[in-house]
Design a protein around this motif. Structure first.
Motif, PDB file in Angstrom:
ATOM      1  N   LEU A  59      66.944 -31.916  28.993  1.00  0.00           N
ATOM      2  CA  LEU A  59      66.118 -31.738  30.180  1.00  0.00           C
ATOM      3  C   LEU A  59      66.765 -32.343  31.420  1.00  0.00           C
ATOM      4  CD1 LEU A  59      62.617 -32.417  28.607  1.00  0.00           C
ATOM      5  CD2 LEU A  59      63.636 -30.216  29.200  1.00  0.00           C
ATOM      6  N   GLU A  60      67.663 -33.295  31.232  1.00  0.00           N
ATOM      7  CA  GLU A  60      68.390 -33.853  32.357  1.00  0.00           C
ATOM      8  C   GLU A  60      69.624 -33.027  32.718  1.00  0.00           C
ATOM      9  OE1 GLU A  60      69.183 -37.915  31.421  1.00  0.00           O
ATOM     10  OE2 GLU A  60      67.125 -38.558  31.779  1.00  0.00           O
ATOM     11  N   SER A  61      69.821 -31.917  32.010  1.00  0.00           N
ATOM     12  CA  SER A  61      71.018 -31.100  32.229  1.00  0.00           C
ATOM     13  C   SER A  61      70.703 -29.694  32.718  1.00  0.00           C
ATOM     14  CB  SER A  61      71.813 -30.996  30.917  1.00  0.00           C
ATOM     15  OG  SER A  61      72.151 -32.267  30.425  1.00  0.00           O
ATOM     16  N   VAL A  62      69.430 -29.379  32.917  1.00  0.00           N
ATOM     17  CA  VAL A  62      69.051 -28.017  33.286  1.00  0.00           C
ATOM     18  C   VAL A  62      68.194 -28.028  34.541  1.00  0.00           C
ATOM     19  CG1 VAL A  62      69.179 -27.178  30.911  1.00  0.00           C
ATOM     20  CG2 VAL A  62      67.007 -28.060  31.791  1.00  0.00           C
ATOM     21  N   SER A  63      68.174 -26.896  35.217  1.00  0.00           N
ATOM     22  CA  SER A  63      67.309 -26.713  36.373  1.00  0.00           C
ATOM     23  C   SER A  63      65.913 -26.336  35.891  1.00  0.00           C
ATOM     24  CB  SER A  63      67.880 -25.607  37.272  1.00  0.00           C
ATOM     25  OG  SER A  63      67.047 -25.340  38.357  1.00  0.00           O
ATOM     26  N   ILE A  64      64.890 -26.956  36.459  1.00  0.00           N
ATOM     27  CA  ILE A  64      63.533 -26.770  35.966  1.00  0.00           C
ATOM     28  C   ILE A  64      62.660 -26.103  37.028  1.00  0.00           C
ATOM     29  CG2 ILE A  64      61.455 -27.940  35.130  1.00  0.00           C
ATOM     30  CD1 ILE A  64      63.215 -30.096  33.967  1.00  0.00           C
ATOM     31  N   PRO A  65      62.161 -24.900  36.781  1.00  0.00           N
ATOM     32  CA  PRO A  65      61.214 -24.276  37.718  1.00  0.00           C
ATOM     33  C   PRO A  65      59.938 -25.106  37.819  1.00  0.00           C
ATOM     34  CG  PRO A  65      62.067 -22.666  36.147  1.00  0.00           C
ATOM     35  CD  PRO A  65      62.472 -24.018  35.650  1.00  0.00           C
ATOM     36  N   THR A  66      59.380 -25.199  39.002  1.00  0.00           N
ATOM     37  CA  THR A  66      58.183 -26.015  39.167  1.00  0.00           C
ATOM     38  C   THR A  66      56.923 -25.329  38.657  1.00  0.00           C
ATOM     39  OG1 THR A  66      57.879 -25.187  41.422  1.00  0.00           O
ATOM     40  CG2 THR A  66      59.145 -27.221  41.154  1.00  0.00           C
ATOM     41  N   GLY A  67      56.976 -24.027  38.414  1.00  0.00           N
ATOM     42  CA  GLY A  67      55.786 -23.297  38.013  1.00  0.00           C
ATOM     43  C   GLY A  67      55.766 -22.913  36.550  1.00  0.00           C
ATOM     44  N   TYR A  68      55.273 -21.703  36.295  1.00  0.00           N
ATOM     45  CA  TYR A  68      55.027 -21.225  34.943  1.00  0.00           C
ATOM     46  C   TYR A  68      56.311 -20.858  34.204  1.00  0.00           C
ATOM     47  CZ  TYR A  68      53.148 -18.018  31.341  1.00  0.00           C
ATOM     48  OH  TYR A  68      52.844 -17.383  30.174  1.00  0.00           O
ATOM     49  N   GLY A  69      57.407 -20.674  34.920  1.00  0.00           N
ATOM     50  CA  GLY A  69      58.639 -20.207  34.285  1.00  0.00           C
ATOM     51  C   GLY A  69      59.413 -21.264  33.551  1.00  0.00           C
TER      52      GLY A  69
ATOM     53  N   MET B 267      52.257 -14.957  37.052  1.00  0.00           N
ATOM     54  CA  MET B 267      53.110 -15.556  36.033  1.00  0.00           C
ATOM     55  C   MET B 267      54.260 -14.627  35.666  1.00  0.00           C
ATOM     56  SD  MET B 267      50.212 -17.129  33.514  1.00  0.00           S
ATOM     57  CE  MET B 267      49.059 -18.393  34.060  1.00  0.00           C
ATOM     58  N   ALA B 268      53.959 -13.342  35.520  1.00  0.00           N
ATOM     59  CA  ALA B 268      54.993 -12.369  35.191  1.00  0.00           C
ATOM     60  C   ALA B 268      56.065 -12.312  36.274  1.00  0.00           C
ATOM     61  CB  ALA B 268      54.367 -10.991  34.984  1.00  0.00           C
ATOM     62  N   ALA B 269      55.634 -12.373  37.533  1.00  0.00           N
ATOM     63  CA  ALA B 269      56.598 -12.364  38.631  1.00  0.00           C
ATOM     64  C   ALA B 269      57.502 -13.588  38.576  1.00  0.00           C
ATOM     65  CB  ALA B 269      55.862 -12.292  39.966  1.00  0.00           C
ATOM     66  N   GLU B 270      56.943 -14.748  38.241  1.00  0.00           N
ATOM     67  CA  GLU B 270      57.751 -15.956  38.103  1.00  0.00           C
ATOM     68  C   GLU B 270      58.824 -15.782  37.026  1.00  0.00           C
ATOM     69  OE1 GLU B 270      55.767 -19.866  38.163  1.00  0.00           O
ATOM     70  OE2 GLU B 270      53.905 -18.715  38.294  1.00  0.00           O
ATOM     71  N   LEU B 271      58.449 -15.172  35.909  1.00  0.00           N
ATOM     72  CA  LEU B 271      59.395 -14.979  34.826  1.00  0.00           C
ATOM     73  C   LEU B 271      60.531 -14.045  35.235  1.00  0.00           C
ATOM     74  CD1 LEU B 271      57.064 -14.622  31.714  1.00  0.00           C
ATOM     75  CD2 LEU B 271      58.162 -16.670  32.626  1.00  0.00           C
ATOM     76  N   LEU B 272      60.219 -13.028  36.015  1.00  0.00           N
ATOM     77  CA  LEU B 272      61.255 -12.097  36.457  1.00  0.00           C
ATOM     78  C   LEU B 272      62.276 -12.806  37.346  1.00  0.00           C
ATOM     79  CD1 LEU B 272      59.067  -8.958  37.227  1.00  0.00           C
ATOM     80  CD2 LEU B 272      60.569  -9.315  35.262  1.00  0.00           C
TER      81      LEU B 272
ATOM     82  N   ILE C 198      66.383 -16.469  46.626  1.00  0.00           N
ATOM     83  CA  ILE C 198      64.961 -16.366  46.970  1.00  0.00           C
ATOM     84  C   ILE C 198      64.380 -17.758  47.188  1.00  0.00           C
ATOM     85  CG2 ILE C 198      62.683 -15.761  46.094  1.00  0.00           C
ATOM     86  CD1 ILE C 198      63.914 -13.410  44.667  1.00  0.00           C
ATOM     87  N   GLU C 199      63.855 -17.987  48.360  1.00  0.00           N
ATOM     88  CA  GLU C 199      63.211 -19.259  48.659  1.00  0.00           C
ATOM     89  C   GLU C 199      61.692 -19.146  48.662  1.00  0.00           C
ATOM     90  OE1 GLU C 199      64.797 -20.825  52.247  1.00  0.00           O
ATOM     91  OE2 GLU C 199      66.832 -21.042  51.454  1.00  0.00           O
ATOM     92  N   SER C 200      61.180 -17.941  48.795  1.00  0.00           N
ATOM     93  CA  SER C 200      59.737 -17.710  48.725  1.00  0.00           C
ATOM     94  C   SER C 200      59.506 -16.266  48.324  1.00  0.00           C
ATOM     95  CB  SER C 200      59.059 -18.011  50.067  1.00  0.00           C
ATOM     96  OG  SER C 200      59.536 -17.126  51.072  1.00  0.00           O
ATOM     97  N   ALA C 201      58.360 -16.009  47.725  1.00  0.00           N
ATOM     98  CA  ALA C 201      58.022 -14.649  47.307  1.00  0.00           C
ATOM     99  C   ALA C 201      56.515 -14.511  47.258  1.00  0.00           C
ATOM    100  CB  ALA C 201      58.627 -14.341  45.936  1.00  0.00           C
ATOM    101  N   THR C 202      56.043 -13.305  47.471  1.00  0.00           N
ATOM    102  CA  THR C 202      54.616 -13.025  47.407  1.00  0.00           C
ATOM    103  C   THR C 202      54.371 -11.813  46.533  1.00  0.00           C
ATOM    104  OG1 THR C 202      54.730 -11.694  49.434  1.00  0.00           O
ATOM    105  CG2 THR C 202      54.122 -14.023  49.671  1.00  0.00           C
TER     106      THR C 202
ATOM    107  N   VAL D 127      54.157 -16.503  44.962  1.00  0.00           N
ATOM    108  CA  VAL D 127      54.785 -16.628  43.648  1.00  0.00           C
ATOM    109  C   VAL D 127      55.666 -17.873  43.665  1.00  0.00           C
ATOM    110  CG1 VAL D 127      56.338 -15.584  41.960  1.00  0.00           C
ATOM    111  CG2 VAL D 127      54.781 -14.143  43.299  1.00  0.00           C
ATOM    112  N   PRO D 128      55.376 -18.874  42.842  1.00  0.00           N
ATOM    113  CA  PRO D 128      56.218 -20.069  42.815  1.00  0.00           C
ATOM    114  C   PRO D 128      57.630 -19.729  42.332  1.00  0.00           C
ATOM    115  CG  PRO D 128      54.099 -20.502  41.778  1.00  0.00           C
ATOM    116  CD  PRO D 128      54.194 -19.015  41.977  1.00  0.00           C
ATOM    117  N   VAL D 129      58.625 -20.018  43.148  1.00  0.00           N
ATOM    118  CA  VAL D 129      60.013 -19.698  42.779  1.00  0.00           C
ATOM    119  C   VAL D 129      60.922 -20.914  42.882  1.00  0.00           C
ATOM    120  CG1 VAL D 129      59.806 -17.272  43.454  1.00  0.00           C
ATOM    121  CG2 VAL D 129      60.574 -18.959  45.137  1.00  0.00           C
TER     122      VAL D 129
END
Length: 354
Positions: A209-219, A258-263, A278-282, A301-303
């Motif tokens: 977990l200290e070696s990967v980038s972590i999405p702040t949302g559902y992804g 949630m699906a959009a976050e996964l994409l 992408i810095e923001s999405a709707t 959409v949290p990205v």
């Protein structure tokens, strides 16, 4: 389905009952491991007390397997934090953990912030909205990590108990079956036999977990799976049959976000430059009923993803038990290499509630 995926499934799939708690306590002592159970929570007062009390009674009081039982509260507006504390958990506010690094809504943010609030070198994540579960949700996930030093990530899978009575279904849920698993089959076929890539019950080594980038949302779950695969290959991942699980289900429009976050997560990990930038999405979602024919609310959409470099602040786990805002670092014991174990072929089991 690739031959590699078939081989992986046979080699890296086990069931929760193959990991009895007495054996795990012995393995924990032998390896010098510390185990932290983390429950991300937001407005879960209906279930959080039962989840905490069950896990604490079985895995802290009756068997000394879990060293820390932490609830990371994400700005709950109800009694979640007080109830979790009353049930015996250590409760930390996601927003108050390293506020200098910012605060964002989302499950991934709570999971990332848990790295600063725990000292375990094995972290187990359990959802807060469970209504049908048991201590085997933790023991099943910890078992493979304590017995195989080559593993970095363990995913749970289960039959889902539907809202209508006790009927169970083996599918992984709507977003899993319509988005996550098709993505894996098309773009990462080596992971095509990961049964439930979005399962909220999973365990990982802190070093991962200290070696990967972590999405702040559902992804966060999909991102961690894909990044583990990219870093260390499929054999760094295992999965465990946890039996049956019930929890609160989401509305369809919430699942769309949630699906959009996964994409976005998937596109970034395929190397798509547009997705990385992408810095923001709707997301526009049609709802019938408002004049003249309906309305089209636009939802964010949290990205955002937490970059790996920020994790250097976490070191081996920073904690602030007194709530003073002064975070200190504790060392984590170095694991010895435990002996390998073999497991029987997986069979379906049914989970039992506490």
């Amino acid at each position: 389905m690739t031959a590699e995926a078939t081989r992986w499934f046979a080699h890296r799939t086990s069931r929760a009952e193959q990991w009895p708690v007495t054996d795990l306590v012995a393995a924990k002592s032998r390896t010098g491991s510390r185990i932290s159970v983390v429950i991300p929570a937001r407005d879960e007062q209906a279930t959080i007390e039962d989840v905490v009390r069950c896990l604490r009674r079985a895995l802290v009081e009756q068997s000394p397997l879990v060293d820390e039982l932490i609830v990371v509260d994400s700005d709950s507006r109800d009694g979640t934090a007080d109830l979790a504390r009353r049930a015996g958990a250590t409760v930390v506010s996601s927003a108050q953990v390293r506020p200098d690094l910012g605060s964002y809504p989302g499950k991934g943010e709570a999971i990332w912030k848990s790295l600063f609030a725990t000292t375990g070198d094995v972290l187990v994540f359990v959802d807060a909205d469970l209504t049908h579960f048991g201590p085997h949700f933790v023991t099943g996930l910890v078992g493979p990590l304590l017995h195989d030093p080559d593993l970095l990530l363990v995913k749970g899978f289960y039959d889902r108990i539907l809202d209508l009575g006790d009927e169970a279904t083996p599918d992984g849920g709507r977003v899993t079956e319509l988005v996550a698993r098709p993505l894996l089959n098309l773009w990462w076929p080596q992971l095509s036999r990961v049964v439930q890539p979005l399962a909220g019950e999973w365990a990982a080594r802190r070093s991962l977990l200290e070696s990967v980038s972590i999405p702040t949302g559902y992804g966060v779950e999909l991102a961690t799976l894909l990044d583990t695969f990219a870093l260390a290959g499929p054999d760094a991942v295992a999965q465990v049959d946890l039996g049956a699980r019930a929890h609160r289900h989401q509305a369809v429009h919430d699942l769309g976000v949630m699906a959009a976050e996964l994409l976005v997560v998937a596109e970034r990990r395929r190397g798509d430059r547009t997705a990385r930038s992408i810095e923001s999405a709707t997301l526009s979602q049609f709802r019938r009923g408002a004049p003249p024919v309906g309305e089209v609310p636009v939802r964010e959409v949290p990205v955002r993803e937490v970059p790996v470099v920020s994790l250097s602040h976490a070191a081996a786990g920073a904690v602030d038990p007194a709530g003073t805002g002064h975070w200190r670092v504790r060392p984590v014991p170095v694991r010895e290499r435990p002996p390998a174990v073999s497991v029987d072929p997986p069979v379906a089991i049914r989970g039992s509630a506490c």
